[in-house]
Enzyme design. Structure first.
Site, PDB file in Angstrom:
ATOM      1  N   ASP A 101      -1.189  19.707   8.877  1.00 19.55           N
ATOM      2  CA  ASP A 101      -0.661  18.545   8.180  1.00 19.55           C
ATOM      3  C   ASP A 101      -1.636  17.394   8.363  1.00 19.55           C
ATOM      4  O   ASP A 101      -2.133  17.174   9.462  1.00 19.55           O
ATOM      5  CB  ASP A 101       0.701  18.161   8.759  1.00 19.55           C
ATOM      6  N   ARG A 152      10.694  -6.948   2.575  1.00 17.82           N
ATOM      7  CA  ARG A 152       9.428  -6.208   2.587  1.00 17.82           C
ATOM      8  C   ARG A 152       8.243  -7.148   2.807  1.00 17.82           C
ATOM      9  O   ARG A 152       7.152  -6.916   2.311  1.00 17.82           O
ATOM     10  CB  ARG A 152       9.245  -5.384   1.309  1.00 17.82           C
TER      11      ARG A 152
END
Lengths: 669, 569
Positions: A299, A372
């Site tokens: 990965d 955010r």
């Protein structure tokens, strides 16, 4: 998990006792080489009892020692597993479980039952301080759990219902909150139970290579049996009366007792090495397969790159200096404790020599999922950094074209752009990108030299994936990878006869984990993933795949090296025993006594003693394993052939001579 | 030893080396079904055979049907040869009126030629008619050699193919080996022998008046043709008892070179065929190098031991400068006799141009050991190659583990099944050789056949069973082998040495053929390097030779030390 020293009293004493128990011929039958040695020992003992003399008594004694040293080697290897099993057993105490009577409702009524009476499918309530009774899946709730009992790591981990973090393991403790767990494993079949069985070697079966090697060793034993039995006839023709004791001594020194005696210890120790590395393999076969792996599926995130994206560059708008942007970014990130925020602080400090700013009188705006963005209000300034659209909304401006271009450019490269604004003034962009771990490139080059291909698996688009792949130096990559892509890739490689290793943690990784020859599931992963793989990594570190491969190789190398050593030993033993056998009939045979051994009896005794002692001398090597080097097979072969092949030829000449000197000095023969 | 002698050896081996590549490639093309330059002439004949026998040449055989075909063919060959030998007295082409051969000798001889051994417990010129020689023995000289080549090709295909069930077709391989390789080469070599003075006639014998005025019967026959296939097929069964030492079989130094060349040519080329078919000619060269190292080592030891001579004879006042010339032909000399000795035993040929019984003890040790190592240096046609493959499998297994992978040879994983079968195969030689020798050494009936006592007598026994089990066929002489005991036990040894060995090898081939072939990576153990050659040599010596060391110690080795102590027997 504890890792006991190679030898300690707690292991050695029980091992000595076990070594004697293992002399039972019914168990020794599984090891033909040592079984033949035991038969020889019994035969010489019988002959000595019928006609006692010092020489045959000593030979008989040393033959028994040979057998005992072999069983001792196995007992020591097992002993180390037993010590670990004992600590695991403590975790599997007989806990009381809170069996929910109405799992479909929220009434929370439960009955306390013994965990051993639970069945798969039962739902239990586990609250703060409770021990989770058996393996299961969380169906409701979230909790922090201490898994030290199996992983040895005391930092708590978060487990919650749904998703890839829902599996819990029996024997671990809930530290906070309450969860409902559906039991998936019956008592006696839990992860800890399997671990105990594995480390104790209860389920130990010969692995394929071990089996093949045993066949070869048995065959060699048979060949030398033929040679020795026929020698009885040939010696008779030559007018030499060869005693049975001497023939048995010759046979035992010629058959590969060294590797025969250490073979099972090597296998157990290989498994043990993996366990001390916090990896549990479900079978020895999987460990062996690890050594054979041709392709590693890795990965990207966590293995090749750091798990989180990091700030790599400040891109100021025209009219803004890079230092100014960095300074504003630093300010805006002071209240951001996310790894991304910390990486911005670190970059500003390292690239622009900035210091932590005094925040007296400042109002921190921490990062929140809703807004955010994060920032600080200080000295009338309102500095913010965050997602591009959020910052634009905050600043209340439309993006100038050069800003939009820069944002697109960063996004296209697979990285994340963050915008920075000081009030209504846009300052520029922070480039958040993947950072490749240091030295990983060298690591992959070493793997390539070992003949192992590395394949990066990532969800990134092909362009980004290609860029990272070439920077990290992997051989191939799968971009925008879905679990089906991984499975298809593995199948395609396997058709070409290659062996694949991969690691994974999600339920959707399960098919690929099961298909891979070596599937390493993360301990933090789902129950399905852990069932599908043939190894579980208790530390949940995807980089470990590389070490697992090396441990597998080490196991095979140790077997091969000691086999070569054992076989090469025979040459010297011949030169010790054969002249001794026939020198009475043909005094000229003394010419073959290359080592100048003092007398025929001393020569034979010395060879037998050497043969016994070499087993003990090699136990540490068998347990520790032959060191593996990250070089190609050709270099490895040259090295090991020199050490164990040539060494195996020369060493016994020296060893037997030294023992002969001692035997003569002590007047043993 | 002399430079001149070594030059003769070098020139002969260079002539072999020159043919290895073209012949190896030709055979590879032939057995992969490509057209060769001989096809325009021979392909019709080949197809004629298949049509007549009802064979479909495209039909693939698995290892069991391949083995069954080979066994059936061998059984038929045995029956035919046994019948010819027994009925010789009533069959034509028997100018000397020789009677039928006794049952035990006929059994021994039939097995001997069937297994490519050519052990001869009789004197050809006074026991067998030209019909028996030509229609009996020579036919088997071709067929047993062709069978060996066919088996080697089946084993080769096991590595060349991936995930396959078939190993080829025995009938096709056998036909091609005979038609395209053995027959054309025999014609060429046979004519060359005629040119070099070897007789070729169907006339029985000639009467000659000797210098003393006595009359002598000189047997003759179709020698040149027999000689060609005897050498090319590594058969070794001579027309005369004296074999290639006889001036009719091997009249000159040149014919001697040709004889050695013909012995080596096919066996030395087969590794290249193997390499080419498995896609790595380098692999072929690696195998050939391992064979060459041990073979040339053997030549050097014989040459050295023989030129060093015998101190006992020197003590009698004999000029030691020529070395030990007992049993050797002056026209060949020490060097070319040493070469012949090593080559005929490194190959399972068994033709002799010097009496092995007369070699010095160490000189005699070499042929014994070369046979016992399994006849792989380079071994009989075909049988040497598949024997070598077994050693490769074992070498790769032992050392391959040392690089930390499941061992593989040419991309085929070597696992328990292959090892079990390989062990079964290498068990045969020690079991048969040591078992029968030890048994014979304790039986008065067997010992009464010995000419010599002491270690030399033991060497004679050991040599006989080694030669039989290794399918070599050369004799140490000094042993009257034409007794029911020896005819029977040697016959059994020959059969076991051939068939009990090749069946597990074919099973390995069947198992390997079905495996997927994995491409090599830098993690796999390179099998073409110098290191591998060294390893292979070590494995052959240790796994193939060490078990014979006690027996050799009691035979030639002790005889050697006794010779220097002036003991005789």
């Amino acid at each position: 998990m504890s890792s006991p020293a190679l030898f300690n009293r707690a292991i050695l004493l029980p091992a000595l006792r076990d070594a004697v128990w293992k002399l039972d011929p019914r168990t020794l039958m599984r090891n033909p080489v040592i079984f033949v040695t035991e038969v020889g020992a019994a035969l010489t003992t019988l002959l000595w009892a019928l006609e006692p003399d010092a020489f045959s008594g000593q030979i008989a004694a040393w033959l028994w020692f040979t057998v005992l040293f072999a069983t001792f080697a196995e007992a020591v290897a097992e002993g180390r597993g037993k010590a670990q099993a004992a600590s695991l057993r403590q975790a599997r105490s007989d806990v009381q479980a809170k069996l929910l009577l109405h799992p479909d409702t929220d009434d929370g009524l439960y009955e306390k039952v013994n965990a051993q009476t639970l069945e798969a499918g039962d739902v239990v309530l586990v609250e703060t301080g409770d021990v989770i009774p058996l393996d299961g899946d969380i169906i409701a709730g979230v909790a922090s759990i201490n898994e030290a009992a199996i992983t040895g790591e005391s930092a708590p981990v978060i487990r919650e219902a749904g998703g890839d973090r829902s599996a819990v393991t029996g024997g671990t403790t809930v530290l906070s909150d309450a969860i409902r767990v559906r039991i998936t494993a019956a008592p006696g079949e839990t992860f800890i139970d399997r671990m105990i069985a594995l480390v104790e070697g209860a389920e130990r079966q010969k692995t394929p290579n071990e089996l093949a090697l045993s066949v070869l060793l048995s065959g060699m034993t048979l060949i030398f049996l033929i040679a020795v039995v026929s020698l009885w006839g040939l010696a008779g023709y030559s007018g030499t009366a060869v005693s049975v004791v001497v023939l048995v001594a010759l046979l035992v020194t010629l058959i590969p007792t060294t590797i025969g005696g250490l073979l099972s210890a090597i296998g157990i120790a290989g498994m043990d090495r993996l366990i001390r590395f916090n990896v549990i393999a479900t079978s020895g076969r999987a460990v062996e397969a690890a050594g054979d792996v041709d392709t590693l599926l890795l990965d990207k995130t966590g293995t090749i790159t750091f798990g989180n994206r990091m700030a790599t560059e400040f891109l100021p708008l025209p009219g803004v200096s890079a230092a100014e942007l960095a300074s504003a970014s630093l300010l805006a990130s002071m209240g951001d404790e996310t790894p991304e925020g910390r990486s911005i602080v670190a970059l500003a400090k390292s690239d622009f020599g900035l210091q932590d700013q005094s925040l007296i009188g400042a109002v921190l705006v921490p990062f929140a999922a809703q807004t955010r963005l994060s920032g600080v209000d200080i000295d009338g300034r309102h500095v913010r950094k965050g997602a591009v659209d959020s910052v634009l909304r905050f600043a209340g401006v439309t993006a100038p074209p050069e800003f939009t271009r820069a944002v697109d450019q960063v996004a296209r490269s697979g990285s994340t752009p963050l915008a920075v604004a000081d009030g209504a003034r846009l300052l520029g962009i922070i480039h958040l990108g993947d950072v490749i771990k240091p030295a990983i490139r060298e690591r992959f080059a070493a793997l390539r030299a070992m003949g192992i291909r590395t394949v990066m698996v990532t969800g990134d688009n092909p362009v980004t994936a290609a860029a990272i792949a070439s920077e990290a130096g992997v051989d191939d990559f799968i971009a925008e990878a879905t679990p089906e892509d991984k499975l298809a890739y593995i199948r395609r490689e396997q058709v070409g006869g290659r062996l694949i290793a991969m690691c994974g943690d999600g339920t959707n990784d399960a098919p690929a984990l099961a298909q891979a020859d070596v599937g390493v599931a993360m301990q933090t992963g789902t129950q399905a993933a852990r069932e599908a793989g043939n190894m579980v990594d208790l530390d949940s570190s995807p980089t470990k795949l590389i070490e697992i491969v090396e441990i597998g190789k080490q196991l095979l190398m140790t077997r091969g090296s000691l086999t070569t050593f054992s076989i090469a030993n025979d040459v010297a033993k011949y030169f010790a025993i054969l002249p001794a056998l026939f020198v009475a009939t043909y005094p000229q045979m003394e010419a073959l006594n290359l080592m100048g051994l003092s007398s025929p009896q001393s020569a034979i005794l010395s060879a037998v003693i050497f043969n016994a002692l070499i087993i003990v001398a090699l136990i540490p090597l068998a347990l520790r394993g032959v060191p593996y080097r990250r070089v190609g097979a050709a270099a490895l072969l040259r090295r090991n052939l020199t050490i164990y092949g040539l060494g195996g030829l020369v060493l016994p000449f020296v060893g037997i001579k030294v023992i002969d000197l001692a035997v003569t000095a002590l007047h043993l023969a | 030893m002399s430079i001149n002698g070594w030059l003769q050896i070098a020139v002969t081996l260079a002539l072999v080396l020159a043919v290895v590549l073209p012949l190896g490639r030709f055979m590879a093309a032939l057995f992969t079904g490509e057209r060769t330059f001989l096809h325009p002439i021979l392909s019709h004949v080949e197809r004629g055979f298949y049509d007549a026998a009802g064979i479909d040449p495209a039909q693939e055989q698995g290892w069991t049907s391949y083995a069954m075909a080979m066994l059936a063919f061998s059984a038929a060959g045995f029956a035919a040869l046994y019948a010819i030998l027994r009925l010789q007295g009533v069959l034509p082409l028997n100018p000397m009126g020789l009677p039928g051969v006794a049952p035990d000798l006929a059994f021994n001889t039939a097995v001997s030629f069937l297994t490519n051994t050519n052990w001869q417990a009789y004197s050809g010129e006074v026991t067998l008619s030209p019909l028996s020689q030509m229609a009996g023995l020579a036919v088997q000289n071709f067929l047993s050699a062709a069978t060996g080549i066919a088996l080697a090709m089946a084993v080769t295909r096991a590595f060349a193919r991936s995930g396959a069930s078939g190993l080829g077709n025995f009938w096709v391989d056998m036909t091609r080996a005979t038609l395209y390789i053995l027959l054309p080469l025999s014609i060429v070599v046979g004519l060359a022998f005629v040119a070099l003075g070897v007789p070729q006639t169907l006339g029985g014998a000639m009467d000659a008046n000797t210098l003393e005025g006595a009359s002598q019967v000189i047997p003759l026959g179709p020698l040149a043709s027999q000689e060609a296939i005897k050498q090319l097929g590594t058969n070794g069964g001579g027309y005369f008892n004296a074999n290639s030492a006889h001036p009719f079989e091997n009249p000159s130094a040149l014919s001697n070179i040709l004889a050695i060349w013909a012995m080596l040519a096919i066996s030395a080329a087969l590794p290249i065929t193997f390499g080419r078919m498995v896609g790595s000619e380098r692999q072929g060269w690696a195998l050939l190098s391992a064979m060459a190292v041990l073979l040339i080592g053997g030549v050097a030891l014989v040459y050295w031991a023989e030129t060093a001579g015998n101190p006992i004879i020197t003590a009698l006042g004999v000029d030691p400068s020529l070395g030990n010339m007992e049993g050797k032909e002056i026209r060949f000399g020490q060097a070319m006799s040493a070469l012949f000795v090593a080559v005929t035993t490194g190959l399972s040929c068994g033709a002799v141009n010097a009496m092995h019984d007369s070699l010095t003890p160490l000189g005699g040790l070499v042929p014994l050991l070369l046979i016992q190592l399994g006849e792989v240096l380079p071994g009989g046609v075909g049988s040497g190659l598949y024997g070598m493959v077994v050693f490769c499998v074992l070498a790769v297994f032992v050392a391959g583990l040392m690089v930390g992978r499941t061992p593989e040879f040419l991309g085929k994983k070597i696992e328990a099944r292959e090892i079990r079968l390989a062990v079964l195969a290498v068990l045969i030689l020690p079991l048969v050789i040591l078992g029968f020798t030890a048994l014979a050494a304790t039986l008065p009936a067997a010992l009464s056949s010995l000419n010599n006592q002491g270690p030399h007598g033991l060497s004679e026994l050991l040599y006989a069973y080694s030669s039989a089990a290794g399918n070599n066929g050369s004799a140490f002489a000094g042993l009257n082998a034409n007794t029911p005991w020896f005819n029977t036990t040697l016959g059994i040894a020959m059969m076991l040495g051939r068939f009990a060995y090749v069946l597990p090898v074919l099973a390995i081939a069947g198992s390997l053929a079905s495996k997927t072939r994995v491409e090599a990576s830098s993690g796999t153990f390179p099998t073409t390097s110098l290191l591998f050659v060294g390893l292979l040599v070590g494995v052959i010596l240790i796994l193939g030779g060490l078990q014979f060391f006690p027996a050799l110690a009691l035979g030639p080795i002790v005889e050697h030390v006794l010779m220097h102590a002036s003991a005789t027997f």
